[in-house]
Enzyme design. Structure first.
Site: not given
Ligand code: NPQ
Ligand code: MG
Length: 368
Positions: A135, A161, A163, A188, A213, A238, A262, A290
Site C-alpha cells: 500500500s 495499491k 491511496k 484505495d 477500494e 473495506d 480485515k 492490512g
Molecule cells: C486500508 N490499510 O486498507 C488501510 C488504511 C490504513 C495498508 O492501506 C495505522 C494503522 C495507520 C492502520 C493507515 C492500508 C493506518 C492503518 C491506513 C490503516 O484502508
Molecule cells: Mg482500505
C-alpha cells in the site's frame, strides 16, 4: 482452558516513513497488545485500532478502556473459555470489533499453542506462501510517488495499491501505469468521494485497475451499487464490511465485486473465515487487507490469506515496509514477491522480549 489473567500492553513503534491517506498522515504507531495467560499456555493478540478514530470509530485508548471496563471482566468471570466462546460471551457489548478481535486472537493463539495446532490450519490454509502487495501512501509530488513505487517493484511486490483522494487520483494512476506498464495496480479512497464524483471516478476505467477500494462512506453501501452503474472498475469494500451479515447484504444488493477482509474490522479471525466462506459461496474474490500490523497480526494475516477463498494479493507486505524493527524474532520478509505462511503452533511467532520491553509504554494485568 482456564483463563488466569489477561495482560494489556501498549507499545510505540515509529514508521520508517510517514503514511498519508485521505483520512490523515501516520508517523508512528501506538499498538495495544493482549496476552492471554492460561493454566497451560499463553497467547498473543493485537488490536489494529489507530491512535485516532479516523479510519473507523475505534481508537486505541478507547479500545483499552472498553477491554478493561466491559470485555475482560466478562471473559475472566467465565474461568474456562475456548476461542469459539469469545464472540458469544462478548456479544452483549455492542460494537468495538477491533477490541474484541484482539482478545479473541490472544485466546485462540493460546488454545492452538496448547493443542500444537497452527494458525494456518485453523484458517483453512492450503498453500505455504502467499503473494504480497504493498500500500503506497499519497505523496506531495509525482516524481516522489514514482520513486517510491520503483523501490517496491525492485523489492519484488507483485501488486501496487495507491491511496487516492480528490486532487490525487487520475494523475498518479496515469503516471504509474505509464511508467510500470501492466503491473497489477489498484486504488484505495478510504471513503473520500461521493456519488457526485461518479463521472470523475469513471476516468479510472481507462487504466485496467484490479479494483477501486471503498470510494464512498462506510454507511453508504447501496450508493456503491449505484456507483457501479457508472464506474466499470470492480468495486471493493473495506470499511463497509463489518461482519458476515453486512457482507452478504452488500453482495445481494450488488454493492461489492471484491471484498477486503480485515479480521480486526470484523471482530476476529473466526468471523473473517466466515466472510471468506460466504464470499466463496457467492463467487466473490477476497483478499487480506492490512492495518500496519506488527509481526503478530502479520503472521496471522499470512496464514488467513493462504485460505483458497483469498484469490488476490493482500496488503501483507514485509514488516520492513513500515517498521525498522519488529517485536517478533522472525519478521515477515519478502521472497520473490511472496511471504511465507508461518508454521509452528499458534501464530508460530516468537516474541523478541528485549525489544518489546524497550518499546513498551504501559502494562496492566487483569485477573478474575
Ligand atoms: C486500508 N490499510 O486498507 C488501510 C488504511 C490504513 C495498508 O492501506 C495505522 C494503522 C495507520 C492502520 C493507515 C492500508 C493506518 C492503518 C491506513 C490503516 O484502508
Ligand atoms: Mg482500505
Amino acid at each position: 482452558m482456564k483463563l488466569e489473567a489477561i495482560e494489556l500492553r501498549r507499545i510505540a513503534l515509529p514508521l520508517v516513513s510517514p503514511f498519508r491517506t485521505s483520512f490523515g498522515t501516520q508517523t508512528e504507531r501506538d499498538v495495544l497488545l493482549v496476552r492471554a495467560v492460561t493454566s497451560d499456555a499463553e497467547g498473543w493478540g493485537e488490536c489494529v485500532a489507530l491512535l485516532e478514530p479516523m479510519y473507523s470509530s475505534e481508537y486505541v485508548e478507547g479500545a483499552q478502556h472498553v477491554m478493561e471496563r466491559f470485555l475482560l471482566p466478562r471473559l475472566l468471570a467465565q474461568g474456562d473459555v475456548t476461542a469459539i466462546d469469545v464472540a458469544r460471551l462478548l456479544a452483549p457489548v455492542q460494537g468495538h470489533r477491533m477490541a474484541k478481535a484482539a482478545v479473541e486472537m490472544a485466546v485462540l493463539d493460546a488454545e492452538l499453542r496448547l493443542a500444537g495446532r497452527s494458525w494456518a490450519r485453523e484458517m483453512g490454509a492450503v498453500i505455504d506462501r502467499v503473494p504480497s502487495g504493498v500500500s503506497v501512501g499519497i505523496m506531495d509530488t509525482l516524481p516522489q510517488l514514482l520513486d517510491a513505487v520503483q523501490g517496491y517493484v525492485d523489492e519484488g511486490y507483485v501488486r501496487i495499491k495507491l491511496k487516492i483522494e480528490p486532487g490525487w487520483d487520475i494523475q498518479p494512476v496515469a503516471a504509474v501505469r505509464e511508467r510500470f506498464g501492466d503491473i497489477a495496480l489498484q486504488v484505495d479512497a478510504n471513503t473520500a468521494y461521493t456519488l457526485a464524483d461518479a463521472q470523475h471516478l469513471a476516468q479510472l476505467d481507462a487504466f485496467g485497475l484490479l479494483l477501486i477500494e471503498q470510494p464512498l462512506p462506510e454507511e453508504h453501501v447501496r450508493a456503491h451499487a449505484e456507483l457501479a452503474r457508472t464506474v466499470k472498475t470492480p468495486i471493493c469494500l473495506d470499511e463497509s464490511i463489518v461482519s458476515a451479515q453486512s457482507c452478504v447484504d452488500a453482495i445481494l444488493i450488488g454493492a461489492v465485486h471484491i471484498v477486503n477482509v480485515k479480521p480486526g474490522r470484523v471482530g476476529g479471525y473466526l468471523e473473517a473465515r466466515r466472510i471468506a466462506d460466504v464470499c466463496a459461496a457467492h463467487d466473490i474474490p477476497v483478499w487480506c487487507g492490512g492495518m500496519l500490523e506488527t509481526g503478530l497480526g502479520r503472521a496471522a494475516n499470512a496464514a488467513l490469506a493462504a485460505n483458497p477463498a483469498f484469490r488476490l494479493p493482500g496488503d501483507i507486505s514485509a514488516a520492513s515496509r513500515f517498521y525498522e524493527r519488529d517485536i517478533v524474532t522472525q519478521p515477515i520478509t519478502l521472497d520473490e514477491g511472496y511471504v511465507r505462511v508461518p508454521e509452528g503452533p499458534g501464530l508460530g511467532t516468537v516474541i523478541d522480549q528485549a525489544f518489546l520491553d524497550q518499546v513498551t509504554t504501559s502494562v496492566t494485568t487483569h485477573r478474575a
